[in-house]
Write a protein that holds these residues in place. Structure first.
Motif, PDB file in Angstrom:
ATOM      1  N   VAL A   1       0.866  -1.172   0.000  1.00 29.42           N
ATOM      2  CA  VAL A   1       0.000   0.000   0.000  1.00 29.42           C
ATOM      3  C   VAL A   1       0.903   1.222   0.000  1.00 29.42           C
ATOM      4  CG1 VAL A   1      -1.701   1.348   1.288  1.00 29.42           C
ATOM      5  CG2 VAL A   1      -1.917  -1.133   1.181  1.00 29.42           C
ATOM      6  N   LEU A   2       0.626   2.169  -0.883  1.00 31.35           N
ATOM      7  CA  LEU A   2       1.388   3.410  -0.958  1.00 31.35           C
ATOM      8  C   LEU A   2       0.564   4.536  -0.344  1.00 31.35           C
ATOM      9  CD1 LEU A   2       2.683   3.146  -4.648  1.00 31.35           C
ATOM     10  CD2 LEU A   2       3.737   2.245  -2.570  1.00 31.35           C
ATOM     11  N   VAL A   3       1.211   5.391   0.411  1.00 32.79           N
ATOM     12  CA  VAL A   3       0.530   6.529   1.036  1.00 32.79           C
ATOM     13  C   VAL A   3       1.225   7.807   0.587  1.00 32.79           C
ATOM     14  CG1 VAL A   3      -0.208   7.616   3.184  1.00 32.79           C
ATOM     15  CG2 VAL A   3      -0.089   5.120   3.034  1.00 32.79           C
ATOM     16  N   TYR A   4       0.451   8.736  -0.003  1.00 33.70           N
ATOM     17  CA  TYR A   4       0.978  10.002  -0.501  1.00 33.70           C
ATOM     18  C   TYR A   4       0.348  11.163   0.263  1.00 33.70           C
ATOM     19  CZ  TYR A   4       2.408   7.260  -4.587  1.00 33.70           C
ATOM     20  OH  TYR A   4       2.966   6.328  -5.426  1.00 33.70           O
ATOM     21  N   ARG A   5       1.097  12.247   0.376  1.00 32.70           N
ATOM     22  CA  ARG A   5       0.545  13.512   0.846  1.00 32.70           C
ATOM     23  C   ARG A   5       0.115  14.326  -0.369  1.00 32.70           C
ATOM     24  NH1 ARG A   5       0.431  16.179   5.407  1.00 32.70           N
ATOM     25  NH2 ARG A   5       1.816  14.641   6.394  1.00 32.70           N
ATOM     26  N   VAL A   6      -1.046  14.954  -0.300  1.00 35.41           N
ATOM     27  CA  VAL A   6      -1.551  15.782  -1.391  1.00 35.41           C
ATOM     28  C   VAL A   6      -1.371  17.239  -0.982  1.00 35.41           C
ATOM     29  CG1 VAL A   6      -3.525  16.324  -2.855  1.00 35.41           C
ATOM     30  CG2 VAL A   6      -3.232  13.996  -1.976  1.00 35.41           C
ATOM     31  N   ASP A   7      -0.522  17.986  -1.715  1.00 36.40           N
ATOM     32  CA  ASP A   7      -0.188  19.351  -1.309  1.00 36.40           C
ATOM     33  C   ASP A   7      -1.267  20.349  -1.733  1.00 36.40           C
ATOM     34  OD1 ASP A   7       0.174  19.893  -4.022  1.00 36.40           O
ATOM     35  OD2 ASP A   7       2.361  19.720  -3.925  1.00 36.40           O
ATOM     36  N   GLU A   8      -1.000  21.628  -1.506  1.00 38.75           N
ATOM     37  CA  GLU A   8      -1.994  22.665  -1.782  1.00 38.75           C
ATOM     38  C   GLU A   8      -2.292  22.799  -3.273  1.00 38.75           C
ATOM     39  OE1 GLU A   8      -3.821  24.357   0.358  1.00 38.75           O
ATOM     40  OE2 GLU A   8      -2.919  23.143   1.942  1.00 38.75           O
ATOM     41  N   SER A   9      -1.338  22.429  -4.101  1.00 36.48           N
ATOM     42  CA  SER A   9      -1.561  22.509  -5.550  1.00 36.48           C
ATOM     43  C   SER A   9      -2.208  21.246  -6.098  1.00 36.48           C
ATOM     44  CB  SER A   9      -0.228  22.768  -6.269  1.00 36.48           C
ATOM     45  OG  SER A   9       0.669  21.682  -6.072  1.00 36.48           O
ATOM     46  N   LEU A  10      -2.640  20.367  -5.196  1.00 34.36           N
ATOM     47  CA  LEU A  10      -3.312  19.104  -5.551  1.00 34.36           C
ATOM     48  C   LEU A  10      -2.378  18.159  -6.306  1.00 34.36           C
ATOM     49  CD1 LEU A  10      -6.846  20.406  -6.592  1.00 34.36           C
ATOM     50  CD2 LEU A  10      -5.966  19.815  -4.318  1.00 34.36           C
ATOM     51  N   ARG A  11      -1.114  18.177  -5.928  1.00 32.22           N
ATOM     52  CA  ARG A  11      -0.133  17.237  -6.446  1.00 32.22           C
ATOM     53  C   ARG A  11       0.359  16.354  -5.306  1.00 32.22           C
ATOM     54  NH1 ARG A  11       1.795  18.619 -11.448  1.00 32.22           N
ATOM     55  NH2 ARG A  11       3.693  17.413 -11.113  1.00 32.22           N
ATOM     56  N   THR A  12       0.747  15.137  -5.644  1.00 30.77           N
ATOM     57  CA  THR A  12       1.221  14.225  -4.609  1.00 30.77           C
ATOM     58  C   THR A  12       2.689  14.473  -4.309  1.00 30.77           C
ATOM     59  OG1 THR A  12       1.711  12.559  -6.292  1.00 30.77           O
ATOM     60  CG2 THR A  12      -0.416  12.417  -5.186  1.00 30.77           C
ATOM     61  N   GLU A  13       3.033  14.332  -3.041  1.00 29.79           N
ATOM     62  CA  GLU A  13       4.423  14.397  -2.618  1.00 29.79           C
ATOM     63  C   GLU A  13       4.923  12.985  -2.376  1.00 29.79           C
ATOM     64  OE1 GLU A  13       4.448  16.865   0.818  1.00 29.79           O
ATOM     65  OE2 GLU A  13       4.034  18.715  -0.291  1.00 29.79           O
ATOM     66  N   SER A  14       6.239  12.859  -2.181  1.00 35.31           N
ATOM     67  CA  SER A  14       6.860  11.545  -2.000  1.00 35.31           C
ATOM     68  C   SER A  14       6.087  10.706  -0.995  1.00 35.31           C
ATOM     69  CB  SER A  14       8.308  11.712  -1.531  1.00 35.31           C
ATOM     70  OG  SER A  14       9.058  12.382  -2.514  1.00 35.31           O
ATOM     71  N   GLY A  15       5.795   9.487  -1.384  1.00 32.38           N
ATOM     72  CA  GLY A  15       4.933   8.644  -0.580  1.00 32.38           C
ATOM     73  C   GLY A  15       5.680   7.675   0.309  1.00 32.38           C
ATOM     74  N   VAL A  16       4.921   7.030   1.182  1.00 33.21           N
ATOM     75  CA  VAL A  16       5.417   5.974   2.049  1.00 33.21           C
ATOM     76  C   VAL A  16       4.979   4.637   1.466  1.00 33.21           C
ATOM     77  CG1 VAL A  16       5.271   4.947   4.343  1.00 33.21           C
ATOM     78  CG2 VAL A  16       5.345   7.436   4.097  1.00 33.21           C
ATOM     79  N   GLU A  17       5.887   3.693   1.379  1.00 36.66           N
ATOM     80  CA  GLU A  17       5.576   2.362   0.859  1.00 36.66           C
ATOM     81  C   GLU A  17       5.448   1.399   2.020  1.00 36.66           C
ATOM     82  OE1 GLU A  17       8.260  -0.764  -1.410  1.00 36.66           O
ATOM     83  OE2 GLU A  17       7.565   0.798  -2.801  1.00 36.66           O
ATOM     84  N   ILE A  18       4.275   0.816   2.167  1.00 38.38           N
ATOM     85  CA  ILE A  18       4.016  -0.140   3.251  1.00 38.38           C
ATOM     86  C   ILE A  18       4.052  -1.546   2.664  1.00 38.38           C
ATOM     87  CG2 ILE A  18       2.421  -0.879   5.043  1.00 38.38           C
ATOM     88  CD1 ILE A  18       1.254   1.931   5.047  1.00 38.38           C
ATOM     89  N   ALA A  19       5.070  -2.313   3.033  1.00 36.31           N
ATOM     90  CA  ALA A  19       5.181  -3.701   2.581  1.00 36.31           C
ATOM     91  C   ALA A  19       4.342  -4.581   3.497  1.00 36.31           C
ATOM     92  CB  ALA A  19       6.634  -4.143   2.585  1.00 36.31           C
ATOM     93  N   LEU A  20       3.503  -5.415   2.902  1.00 34.63           N
ATOM     94  CA  LEU A  20       2.570  -6.256   3.649  1.00 34.63           C
ATOM     95  C   LEU A  20       3.023  -7.706   3.652  1.00 34.63           C
ATOM     96  CD1 LEU A  20      -0.678  -4.748   2.086  1.00 34.63           C
ATOM     97  CD2 LEU A  20       0.351  -4.114   4.280  1.00 34.63           C
ATOM     98  N   ASP A  21       2.566  -8.449   4.643  1.00 35.79           N
ATOM     99  CA  ASP A  21       2.871  -9.879   4.701  1.00 35.79           C
ATOM    100  C   ASP A  21       1.897 -10.699   3.859  1.00 35.79           C
ATOM    101  OD1 ASP A  21       4.986  -9.431   6.484  1.00 35.79           O
ATOM    102  OD2 ASP A  21       3.623  -9.461   8.197  1.00 35.79           O
ATOM    103  N   GLY A  22       0.719 -10.145   3.574  1.00 36.77           N
ATOM    104  CA  GLY A  22      -0.279 -10.840   2.784  1.00 36.77           C
ATOM    105  C   GLY A  22      -0.651 -10.053   1.543  1.00 36.77           C
ATOM    106  N   ARG A  23      -1.619 -10.588   0.814  1.00 36.87           N
ATOM    107  CA  ARG A  23      -2.110  -9.920  -0.392  1.00 36.87           C
ATOM    108  C   ARG A  23      -3.280  -9.033  -0.020  1.00 36.87           C
ATOM    109  NH1 ARG A  23      -6.230 -10.990  -4.035  1.00 36.87           N
ATOM    110  NH2 ARG A  23      -5.900 -10.198  -6.151  1.00 36.87           N
ATOM    111  N   PRO A  24      -3.174  -7.716  -0.242  1.00 32.92           N
ATOM    112  CA  PRO A  24      -4.261  -6.821   0.151  1.00 32.92           C
ATOM    113  C   PRO A  24      -5.478  -6.993  -0.750  1.00 32.92           C
ATOM    114  CG  PRO A  24      -2.600  -5.599  -1.058  1.00 32.92           C
ATOM    115  CD  PRO A  24      -2.053  -6.980  -0.860  1.00 32.92           C
ATOM    116  N   VAL A  25      -6.663  -7.010  -0.129  1.00 29.45           N
ATOM    117  CA  VAL A  25      -7.900  -7.113  -0.903  1.00 29.45           C
ATOM    118  C   VAL A  25      -8.816  -5.913  -0.674  1.00 29.45           C
ATOM    119  CG1 VAL A  25      -7.875  -9.620  -1.062  1.00 29.45           C
ATOM    120  CG2 VAL A  25      -8.950  -8.541   0.912  1.00 29.45           C
ATOM    121  N   ALA A  26      -8.571  -5.146   0.404  1.00 28.38           N
ATOM    122  CA  ALA A  26      -9.392  -3.952   0.659  1.00 28.38           C
ATOM    123  C   ALA A  26      -8.657  -3.054   1.636  1.00 28.38           C
ATOM    124  CB  ALA A  26     -10.761  -4.331   1.211  1.00 28.38           C
TER     125      ALA A  26
END
Length: 607
Positions: free
Chosen positions: A307-332
């Motif tokens: 799962v990737l997590v991004y910050r959305v700045d004031e200009s509505l653009r994404t900033e460098s995100g955080v990558e969350i590595a999971l032990d399983g396969r995400p479904v939701a």
């Protein structure tokens, strides 16, 4: 079993199998059987269809060409099919590696000491399996060039260039992780084919490349059927080069202008403008969710368990995100406040053995609390609007294993979790009919109702959640799979989004500035309550590569379509997940190739 957990080994073995099939030298074997002579010692010395046709006639040209084409077509289609039939999960690039192996086998066959053909027919067969439309463009380029010149080598080179041009012109996001292997393969095969024709290019320059006619077959050493040689004169090259350079400059200028122009659409009283595209680098993105009032965006990437997590700045653009590595396969995934919840199945074949789970993360990627068991074959996760309860849907024995529990909807009390990180307490459970295979879960605006869509039946189950400790099944209704999603409103003002076709993801949008309800827009019924009206829907149309913007009032109206474009605003893309932040008037669209589009939604000026 070699499966999804060992894609590199699966790809390597498929490439080897393709090589051994592609290396079968049909031209050599047929000519040897008929004339008793090694085809590599006569004519052009090539084992391909053109040289065999010169020596034996047009019918043998067709025979060898067809067999060589099938050497590329059948492994590319057949090897992934065999892997799937054997119970494996074909890797995303399996067909590409099979195709590459077949072409290399023809060009450098181990059976003939690595002295093979030029790979035109085998490449065409492989490319036909991978991209029939671009292959048709290559065929048109080949026949057009041959009709003008009757030079097979020039026609083959034109066909290779035609394929690459057609592929990149119509492929959305060719450098996304999902399509990277195919894009590199298309370029590499064109370079290989042109490189194998380097002697032909020299003869074209020298004026010694023969025109060919395949109407009859001469004797082995008879050159009488060859047509006068073709010559490319330097003046023609200079003129052609100048024209190509001018065309390239013009096309480049147009491409820059086209790519830099933001996509904007007027949809009734709304204005939609694409603010940003985020290339995630993943092969697939599916679900997206906003958090912290639209300041953060979570993106689910199931192919690589992330799962990737991004910050959305004031200009509505994404900033460098955080990558969350999971032990399983995400479904939701689900968000509330600064918490991200991820529902997961065990990876690989373990999904058949153990239960799934969900766990919490902070938006900086830090884990919060222990895993929470989520039943066998979990399907979907939702959190009530007040953040009090989490609901988990699982298929259990409906997946086909009678030893597993019944499919069910479980309710967890999030408020029961202690400050030191204990798992939430189970609050209620609804067991479903074992014949029903649940797939998706939709909550109403108030969170007191739910709709469970079934996977293999055009039906949905209605659930009463007014007492979370005792969820009740209150109805079963047919789903209009040929229709569009729509809002169903109850007499108490609550509403729930009714599904349409499985591919039609949809989301309701409350528009900032529309405090006066639908009457202010000039659409629909002015009697709709401003506090309950949510009149606008964004509906994904993957087959049309667009979003349909709908006013879901009375009458229902399609206001416009927002095109979802690939790189440089060329081609299309496949929308696969939607999220909307009313606080920022921002729509997020995930696509299967791995790009997330951010679209600003506003009231049009003067409305």
């Amino acid at each position: 079993m070699i499966g999804a957990d060992t894609p590199w080994l699966q790809d390597a073995l498929s490439g080897l199998a393709g090589y051994l099939i592609g290396g079968i030298p049909f031209g050599y074997l047929i000519f040897k059987a008929i004339r008793g002579v090694d085809i590599r010692t006569v004519g052009s010395g090539n084992i391909g269809a053109t040289n065999v046709g010169r020596m034996l006639g047009f019918r043998y040209f067709l025979l060898v060409f067809t067999l060589d084409l099938l050497k590329g077509l059948l492994p590319t289609l057949g090897i992934p099919w065999v892997v799937a039939r054997a119970g494996g999960e074909p890797s995303p690039d399996l067909a590409v590696f099979s195709a590459l192996g077949a072409i290399l086998g023809h060009n450098f066959p181990v059976y003939l000491g690595f002295r093979g053909g030029k790979g035109v027919a085998t490449s065409l067969g492989a490319l036909l399996a991978l991209d029939p439309v671009a292959s048709a463009a290559a065929a048109v380029a080949w026949f057009a060039t041959f009709g003008l010149t009757r030079i097979v080598s020039a026609s083959s080179i034109a066909g290779a260039v035609g394929f690459v041009a057609a592929y990149f012109a119509r492929t959305p996001e060719p450098w996304s992780r999902e399509r990277l292997a195919m894009s590199l393969f298309a370029i590499a095969i064109a370079i290989l084919l042109i490189g194998r024709h380097r002697k032909n290019l020299k003869r074209l320059m020298d004026g010694t490349e023969p025109r060919v006619s395949l109407r009859k077959g001469p004797k082995v050493n008879d050159e009488s059927d060859k047509q006068p040689p073709a010559r490319i004169v330097p003046a023609g090259l200079i003129t052609s080069g100048a024209l190509l350079a001018a065309a390239a400059i013009g096309a480049g200028a147009w491409l820059v202008r086209h790519a830099s122009a933001p996509i904007e659409v007027a949809a009734g009283p709304l204005s939609l403008r694409e603010a940003h595209r985020e290339l995630t680098g993943q092969q697939r993105t599916t679900r997206v969710r906003f958090a912290n009032d639209g300041e953060m965006l979570a993106v689910m990437c199931p192919r690589y368990n992330k799962v990737l997590v991004y910050r959305v700045d004031e200009s509505l653009r994404t900033e460098s995100g955080v990558e969350i590595a999971l032990d399983g396969r995400p479904v939701a995934i689900a968000t509330e406040g600064d918490v991200l919840r991820v529902l997961q199945r065990p990876p690989g074949d373990d999904k058949h053995l153990g239960p799934g789970w969900w766990e919490c993360f902070a938006l900086d990627g830090a884990r919060r609390g222990p895993r929470v068991p989520a039943g066998y074959y979990p399907d979907d996760l939702a959190v009530t609007p007040d953040g009090r309860f989490a609901l988990v849907l699982s298929s259990g024995r409906a997946e086909g294993d009678a030893t597993k529990p019944s499919p069910r909807l479980e309710v967890f009390d999030l408020a029961s979790r202690a400050d030191h990180g204990d798992a939430p307490s189970p609050a209620g459970r609804l067991d479903l009919d074992p014949a029903d295979d649940p797939d998706r879960l939709v909550l109403s605006a108030s969170g007191t109702r739910a709709l469970i869509r079934l996977a293999h039946a055009d039906q949905a189950l209605a659930v009463d959640l007014s007492r979370p400790a005792e969820p009740k099944l209150v109805g079963r209704s047919a789903v209009n799979t040929s229709g569009a999603p729509y809002l169903s409103r109850g007499p108490d003002g609550d509403s729930i989004l009714m599904p349409g076709s499985p591919e039609s993801e949809a989301i309701a949008m409350e528009i900032p500035g529309l405090s006066g309800g639908v009457a202010r827009t000039g659409l629909g019924d002015a009697s709709d309550s401003p506090s309950t009206a949510t009149p606008f829907l964004a509906i994904a149309r993957p087959e049309e590569s667009c979003l349909e913007i709908v006013h879901d009032g009375s009458p229902r109206q399609t206001l416009g379509r927002f095109p979802m474009k690939g790189p440089f605003n060329l081609g299309g893309t496949h929308p696969s997940g939607l999220a909307y932040s009313p606080h920022r008037g921002l729509l997020a669209v995930a696509t299967k190739p791995g790009t997330v589009h951010l679209i600003e939604v506003r009231l049009r000026t003067g409305r």
